[in-house]
Design a protein around this motif. Structure first.
Motif, PDB file in Angstrom:
ATOM      1  N   ASP A  36      14.297  87.853   5.800  1.00  0.00           N
ATOM      2  CA  ASP A  36      12.561  87.480   5.281  1.00  0.00           C
ATOM      3  C   ASP A  36      12.102  85.522   5.069  1.00  0.00           C
ATOM      4  N   GLY A  37      12.512  85.490   7.171  1.00  0.00           N
ATOM      5  CA  GLY A  37      11.448  84.081   6.870  1.00  0.00           C
ATOM      6  C   GLY A  37      12.553  83.241   6.717  1.00  0.00           C
ATOM      7  N   LEU A  38      12.494  81.761   7.204  1.00  0.00           N
ATOM      8  CA  LEU A  38      14.042  80.780   7.018  1.00  0.00           C
ATOM      9  C   LEU A  38      14.112  80.236   5.942  1.00  0.00           C
ATOM     10  N   GLY A  39      13.064  80.600   4.414  1.00  0.00           N
ATOM     11  CA  GLY A  39      13.634  79.984   3.343  1.00  0.00           C
ATOM     12  C   GLY A  39      14.532  80.454   3.014  1.00  0.00           C
ATOM     13  N   PRO A  40      15.670  81.748   2.824  1.00  0.00           N
ATOM     14  CA  PRO A  40      16.627  81.788   2.262  1.00  0.00           C
ATOM     15  C   PRO A  40      18.256  81.640   3.808  1.00  0.00           C
ATOM     16  N   VAL A  41      17.463  81.806   5.235  1.00  0.00           N
ATOM     17  CA  VAL A  41      18.095  80.979   5.542  1.00  0.00           C
ATOM     18  C   VAL A  41      18.955  79.664   5.907  1.00  0.00           C
ATOM     19  N   ASN A  44      21.509  79.022   2.975  1.00  0.00           N
ATOM     20  CA  ASN A  44      22.413  79.711   3.081  1.00  0.00           C
ATOM     21  C   ASN A  44      23.312  79.267   3.915  1.00  0.00           C
ATOM     22  N   LEU A  45      22.766  77.815   4.858  1.00  0.00           N
ATOM     23  CA  LEU A  45      23.582  77.720   6.311  1.00  0.00           C
ATOM     24  C   LEU A  45      24.717  76.819   6.142  1.00  0.00           C
ATOM     25  N   ASP A  46      24.813  75.433   4.763  1.00  0.00           N
ATOM     26  CA  ASP A  46      25.790  74.241   4.699  1.00  0.00           C
ATOM     27  C   ASP A  46      27.097  75.937   4.697  1.00  0.00           C
ATOM     28  N   ASP A  47      26.846  76.742   3.755  1.00  0.00           N
ATOM     29  CA  ASP A  47      27.755  77.993   3.740  1.00  0.00           C
ATOM     30  C   ASP A  47      28.294  78.416   5.035  1.00  0.00           C
ATOM     31  N   HIS A  48      27.049  78.848   5.690  1.00  0.00           N
ATOM     32  CA  HIS A  48      27.181  79.738   6.914  1.00  0.00           C
ATOM     33  C   HIS A  48      28.727  78.820   8.215  1.00  0.00           C
ATOM     34  N   LEU A  49      27.589  77.572   8.070  1.00  0.00           N
ATOM     35  CA  LEU A  49      28.464  76.526   9.123  1.00  0.00           C
ATOM     36  C   LEU A  49      29.766  76.580   9.085  1.00  0.00           C
ATOM     37  N   TRP A  75      13.075  76.906  16.739  1.00  0.00           N
ATOM     38  CA  TRP A  75      13.731  78.107  16.730  1.00  0.00           C
ATOM     39  C   TRP A  75      13.310  78.744  15.509  1.00  0.00           C
ATOM     40  N   ASN A  76      13.450  80.559  15.228  1.00  0.00           N
ATOM     41  CA  ASN A  76      12.836  80.823  14.194  1.00  0.00           C
ATOM     42  C   ASN A  76      14.183  81.892  13.338  1.00  0.00           C
ATOM     43  N   GLY A  77      15.438  80.777  13.569  1.00  0.00           N
ATOM     44  CA  GLY A  77      16.411  81.372  12.712  1.00  0.00           C
ATOM     45  C   GLY A  77      17.218  82.180  13.065  1.00  0.00           C
ATOM     46  N   GLU A  78      17.124  82.884  14.469  1.00  0.00           N
ATOM     47  CA  GLU A  78      17.785  83.700  15.019  1.00  0.00           C
ATOM     48  C   GLU A  78      19.289  82.716  15.420  1.00  0.00           C
ATOM     49  N   GLY A  79      20.546  84.243  15.626  1.00  0.00           N
ATOM     50  CA  GLY A  79      21.304  82.762  16.054  1.00  0.00           C
ATOM     51  C   GLY A  79      22.328  83.793  16.772  1.00  0.00           C
ATOM     52  N   MET A  80      23.525  83.759  17.589  1.00  0.00           N
ATOM     53  CA  MET A  80      24.480  84.394  18.098  1.00  0.00           C
ATOM     54  C   MET A  80      25.774  83.653  18.257  1.00  0.00           C
ATOM     55  N   MET A 100      25.544  84.305   5.211  1.00  0.00           N
ATOM     56  CA  MET A 100      24.341  84.090   5.473  1.00  0.00           C
ATOM     57  C   MET A 100      24.195  85.938   5.631  1.00  0.00           C
ATOM     58  N   HIS A 101      24.724  86.200   5.567  1.00  0.00           N
ATOM     59  CA  HIS A 101      24.833  88.286   5.567  1.00  0.00           C
ATOM     60  C   HIS A 101      25.062  89.097   4.337  1.00  0.00           C
ATOM     61  N   LYS A 102      25.769  88.008   3.693  1.00  0.00           N
ATOM     62  CA  LYS A 102      26.370  88.775   2.330  1.00  0.00           C
ATOM     63  C   LYS A 102      25.149  88.146   1.637  1.00  0.00           C
ATOM     64  N   ALA A 103      24.343  87.141   1.625  1.00  0.00           N
ATOM     65  CA  ALA A 103      23.554  86.345   0.779  1.00  0.00           C
ATOM     66  C   ALA A 103      21.709  87.932   1.397  1.00  0.00           C
ATOM     67  N   GLY A 104      22.966  87.776   2.056  1.00  0.00           N
ATOM     68  CA  GLY A 104      21.028  89.014   2.856  1.00  0.00           C
ATOM     69  C   GLY A 104      19.824  88.003   3.761  1.00  0.00           C
ATOM     70  N   ALA A 105      20.035  87.120   3.821  1.00  0.00           N
ATOM     71  CA  ALA A 105      19.434  86.041   4.599  1.00  0.00           C
ATOM     72  C   ALA A 105      19.452  86.460   6.085  1.00  0.00           C
ATOM     73  N   ARG A 106      20.560  86.934   6.855  1.00  0.00           N
ATOM     74  CA  ARG A 106      19.824  87.775   7.943  1.00  0.00           C
ATOM     75  C   ARG A 106      20.434  88.941   7.563  1.00  0.00           C
ATOM     76  N   SER A 107      19.992  89.695   8.797  1.00  0.00           N
ATOM     77  CA  SER A 107      20.347  90.475   9.461  1.00  0.00           C
ATOM     78  C   SER A 107      21.469  90.272  10.599  1.00  0.00           C
ATOM     79  N   PHE A 108      22.337  91.688  11.683  1.00  0.00           N
ATOM     80  CA  PHE A 108      22.880  91.426  12.054  1.00  0.00           C
ATOM     81  C   PHE A 108      22.875  92.707  12.994  1.00  0.00           C
TER      82      PHE A 108
END
Length: 134
Positions: A36-41, A44-49, A75-80, A100-108
């Motif tokens: 849902d866009g970059l806001g949720p990303v 959650n970025l600090d916890d993700h990193l 960068w559209n928020g995608e990662g590998m 990031m996935h637990k919060a629903g900010a990204r799918s995988f």
């Protein structure tokens, strides 16, 4: 494998047999995409990193980073994320633990990936205690 006319797929065992002299290191690639866009990303970025750095410290992480747009300008928020795991199911469990996935900010999605070819060069200078990876 060479005796087939134009298959759409071949068994993984046939690929392993054909590349038997190569590395054949099995890893798993996690492709991660904003839901849902970059806001949720960004939220959650600090916890993700921190999670990613934990995977690195534990020897699970092989490599990770952002995927740029095709023009390499955005960068559209995608990662590998490439991880060491015993199976695809284990790699999925790793991805599910990512904040990031637990919060629903990204799918995988998770794809098995076998490394056969390539190289890595590391230069270590003793006098300056510096290194470079190429």
């Amino acid at each position: 494998m060479s005796g087939q006319d134009n298959p759409k797929s071949v068994p993984a065992a046939a690929v392993r047999e054909a590349s038997g002299a190569m590395l054949q290191k099995q890893l798993y690639v996690i492709f991660t995409t904003p839901t849902d866009g970059l806001g949720p990303v960004f939220a959650n970025l600090d916890d993700h990193l921190a999670f990613q750095m934990g995977l690195e410290k534990d020897g699970i992480m092989f490599a990770a980073g952002p995927l740029w747009s095709d023009d390499e300008e955005h960068w559209n928020g995608e990662g590998m994320v490439v991880v060491r795991a015993a199976s695809r199911a284990d790699a999925i469990a790793i991805a599910e633990r990512d904040p990031m996935h637990k919060a629903g900010a990204r799918s995988f999605t998770v794809r098995p990936w076998m490394i056969n070819e390539g190289s890595l060069t590391v230069r270590l200078d003793y006098s300056t205690q510096t290194f470079a990876i190429n």
